[in-house]
Design an enzyme around this catalytic site. Sequence first.
Site, PDB file in Angstrom:
ATOM      1  NE  ARG A 111      -4.053  -1.317  -0.495  1.00 33.77           N
ATOM      2  CZ  ARG A 111      -4.138  -2.253  -1.235  1.00 33.77           C
ATOM      3  NH1 ARG A 111      -3.164  -2.387  -2.041  1.00 33.77           N
ATOM      4  NH2 ARG A 111      -5.372  -2.819  -1.603  1.00 33.77           N
ATOM      5  CD  GLU A 167      -3.074   3.873  -5.696  1.00 28.83           C
ATOM      6  OE1 GLU A 167      -4.158   3.321  -5.992  1.00 28.83           O
ATOM      7  OE2 GLU A 167      -1.922   3.082  -5.337  1.00 28.83           O
ATOM      8  CG  HIS A 170      -3.362   0.086  -7.412  1.00 25.90           C
ATOM      9  ND1 HIS A 170      -3.638   0.730  -6.465  1.00 25.90           N
ATOM     10  CD2 HIS A 170      -3.365  -1.097  -7.227  1.00 25.90           C
ATOM     11  CE1 HIS A 170      -4.223   0.085  -5.400  1.00 25.90           C
ATOM     12  NE2 HIS A 170      -3.918  -1.190  -5.992  1.00 25.90           N
TER      13      HIS A 170
END
Length: 355
Positions: free
Chosen positions: A268, A297, A316
């Site tokens: 993360r 993000e 991601h």
Amino acid sequence: MGTEERTPDRLRVAVAAPLSEDNRARILALEPRIDLVVDQALLPPMRWPADFAGDPAWHRTPEQQRVYEAALDSADALYGIPDVDPVALARTVRANPRLRWVHTMAAGGGSQVKAARLTAEELDRVLFTTSAGVHGGPLAEFAVFGVLGGAKGLPRLMRGQRDHEWGGRWTMGQVSEQTILLLGLGGIGRIVARKLDALGAKVIGTSRSGTGVEGVDEVVPLDRIVEVASTVDAVVNTLPGTSATEHLLDKRFFDALRPGATLVNVGRGSVVDEVALIEALDSGRVGFAALDVFETEPLPVDSPLWDHDHVLVSPHTAALSTAEDRLIAELFAANATRLLDGESLLNRVDTVEFY
């Protein structure tokens, strides 16, 4: 949608996330005691595999929203968090006192549960599970790719190619001669450890229990990572985002690193203090960073990470594979069997630390 009556030996599941016909059939074949409540017209179209939020341009009509929520409120279990929205999850939990279980599509679904701000009673009443483990193989490959990129001088190679500069020959690093600090020995970390071990690397892993796994040469607690930082050539983070891991990799850690070390993050983004990382990149303390996750993000357009010569930005996406939707469906079916048989569920969310 239907209004089948529940029986004690069956599980009424409202499908809250896009689910293909093949995977619906797969779930029912694996666990025939499930009654799936699904209307694809009420679910957003997926743009790519595992796009459970779906096309943001798609919206339900008010009548469709009413029908969708009625289906959620009639279920014993949810396949997915409604609209991947913590607010919608909280509404459903409070509107449906018979809800027993919610399966999240994300491996880090605990953060979505935390964001719903459910009460202690609600967290005790409803079981939450994640899709952890489904993404282990793809993320482990990206982690190895990042370690190799650092060892082989990927930034230098790309600069030379961009500038059409042949330059002189130079010695590349060998992963087989490196020591790698692997943060987290869960589902992803275990696969990373085996792959790095197969390449001949020495792997130092972190574990709260102190228990080692295959491919790990040494295990240290998280509070000792600064002590070993000067001995490692690369760091791979697979840890979830919790209050205990927030900014674990901070200025103190980066200052202790062996100069030129590689950082790979497939856990993360909150685990890494990006301000400290950028300083470490600028100073050369970190020679290469392969990042699939970030503190914010999408990564803000003004982030220095975009244009840094020693950074590889992955949006991601390293976890995605064509098999992901199928694997999640199979995991859900396995957990449905466990629930119906009175057994403990896989990947239960810790509702204290939410991972």
